[in-house]
Design an enzyme around this catalytic site. Sequence first.
Site, short mmCIF file in Angstrom:
data_model
loop_
_atom_site.label_atom_id
_atom_site.label_comp_id
_atom_site.label_asym_id
_atom_site.label_seq_id
_atom_site.Cartn_x
_atom_site.Cartn_y
_atom_site.Cartn_z
N GLU A 47 18.25 -0.50 12.61
CA GLU A 47 19.31 -0.34 11.83
C GLU A 47 19.46 -1.91 11.25
O GLU A 47 19.75 -2.79 12.03
CB GLU A 47 20.53 0.14 12.19
N ASP A 58 34.02 -4.37 11.32
CA ASP A 58 33.23 -4.94 12.41
C ASP A 58 34.09 -6.04 13.05
O ASP A 58 34.93 -6.69 12.68
CB ASP A 58 31.99 -5.63 11.73
N TYR A 172 26.69 9.56 12.15
CA TYR A 172 26.74 8.39 12.92
C TYR A 172 28.15 8.74 13.70
O TYR A 172 29.42 8.74 12.80
CB TYR A 172 26.82 7.31 11.91
#
Lengths: 264, 390
Positions: A47, A58, A172
């Site tokens: 990835e 994040d 995901y």
Amino acid sequence: MTSRIGLAFSGAGRPLLVACLVAGDPDERTSLELMKEAENCGADIIELVMPHSDPVADGPVMQKAMQRALSAGTTPDTLFSQIRNFRSVSKTPLLVLTYANIVVQRGIATFYREAAEAGADGIAIADVPLEESDPFCVAARNEGIDPVLFVSQTTSHERLERIVAGAGGFLYLVAVLGVTGAREQIDPRVIGHIRAVKAASALPVVPGFGIGTAGQVRELVRAGADGVIVGSAIVREIERTFEDPFAMREAVGGKVREMASALR
Amino acid sequence: MTDPSRFGVYGGRFVPETLMAALEELERGFRTIVPGKKFQEEMKYYLHEYAGRRTPLTFCRNVSRDFGCRVYLKREDLLHSGAHKLNNALGQALLAKFMGKHRLIAETGAGQHGVATAIAGAVLGMQVDVFMGEEDIRRQKLNVSRMKMLGARVVPVSSGSRTLKDAINEALRDWVTNVATTHYLIGSVVGPHPFPTMVRDFQTVIGNETRDQVMEKEGRLPDGIVACVGGGSNAIGIFTPFLGEDTRLFGAEAGGEGPEGRHGATLCRGRPGILHGTYTYLIQDAFGQILESHSISAGLDYPGVGPEHSYLRDSGRVSYHPVTDREALDAFLYLSRSEGIIPALESAHAVSLAERVATRLQKDDVLVINLSGRGDKDVSQVASMAGDLL
């Protein structure tokens, strides 16, 4: 036609390791070397993150990595060149992860076309939920790219069914309530969540976020995960060995090997 | 059917999947709880008995003489807390309480929204954590102290440019983590749907009052309205009831150092893109990386803008103009000395643009300036910058 990502899951006969790196971190040449190192050490899928100045999904480790990459001048041109160079020596499936504005400024169709031409197999966009995903998924299908979509513990069953219908490659599964970054423990709710999502999906279900030890990887696999995504735990090794490129390669490789061994 | 999350092509919900359930829950609350009698009664109490609405619409004799038209100030500076931000903070905090949340988080730049949220949290008995960039904490010490005195926790943000943009990033990260117990009380008409619509609705009280007050005093609607635009909540609040009328609407953006320098004039000089959950004009580079904005006023120092403003810009209904740091500083001192009203540096941008607009108006034309906040918070900054002018 089954994609390179789909074939990797169906052909392996075991859960896969998705190893995550940031394009251009700490620079394009080193980042490419680290991709190859990760592959050699057991990563089944790479990835590659196209960095953004404001990555709201994040945690601190990935934020710093993106800052390093942006300071080194990383742009989508760097990303595609890095993918092309990787693809010239490797058949390992490659997923691009980025944020919506990067794609939109390039032009959605252009970004997906360039990604496909460079050799990417899937694209996931952290801040594009189902409601905004149509133009991105259409562009992905046009270029033979898997549109990887996210599911979370907060995703209702009705939404989950619609996400499964729109997604490609794998699902995901966001394994924490929160941002990326390795945690001490797996959220116990994730175990049941993986089972529930697998029951609703023919696509492989792959948890990511918060995973950083071999023990956690085994725990998720026992729960039925078709693979695991490890990001911050690998990228942290780059931060740790920033001054020493030789140690960096070894440290990144070592972390990937540790994760991979838990899957074999 | 038009998409309620969009203003033309702008707006939307560009957030991680984890937040979608919270946005849907919030939208349901906004659609069902806010229009209800119970909520409206409570809101009325807090706005009128507690916050001090309605705020005056002051006819300014001296400014009118100087500008050559009839100038009114909508006095949001007289609202409890000293700025319009409290209208929205009370509305959202009350909604969050009705929805069973017990913790509020907020971002703040100048500190006004942080103070407003701290006030709402104190009076409604809710825990408040305010995210504030380290750079802004340094620039706005007074408001940091106010928030702490009001019982809020101020969380320093050291990522990115350490200003408002990064405080929003950090608040979003907290919200993803604590989504079940926490309401993210966004301070402007920015962010993912339903925030731009909800904040607009809570701020429209400014425009509704202005409309009634101008009718009472002048017997007609105003010819022009001027407001400053950072995220754009005070501007949307005063513009909304006039969008269907002939009144000309003007937005003052942060022109910063001027045409060649750093700025916060997103609508005048930016390009559409996606930040903080919404598609809107942004200050960004060719590749979609967000650039640092600059303004003398922390409240206008933001590289984005509310998506409805982007729509109003493209449609031409509102005209947006940059006002430089220097022009804002001049207007700050001018209003202080001509009317005895010290404006917030943000609102001083509107005063400066109003002077420009007035040159094209006649003596009997009516011009309203939204004085969105008072300038106490800016006094030490202005004193050090304008030393030679004082």
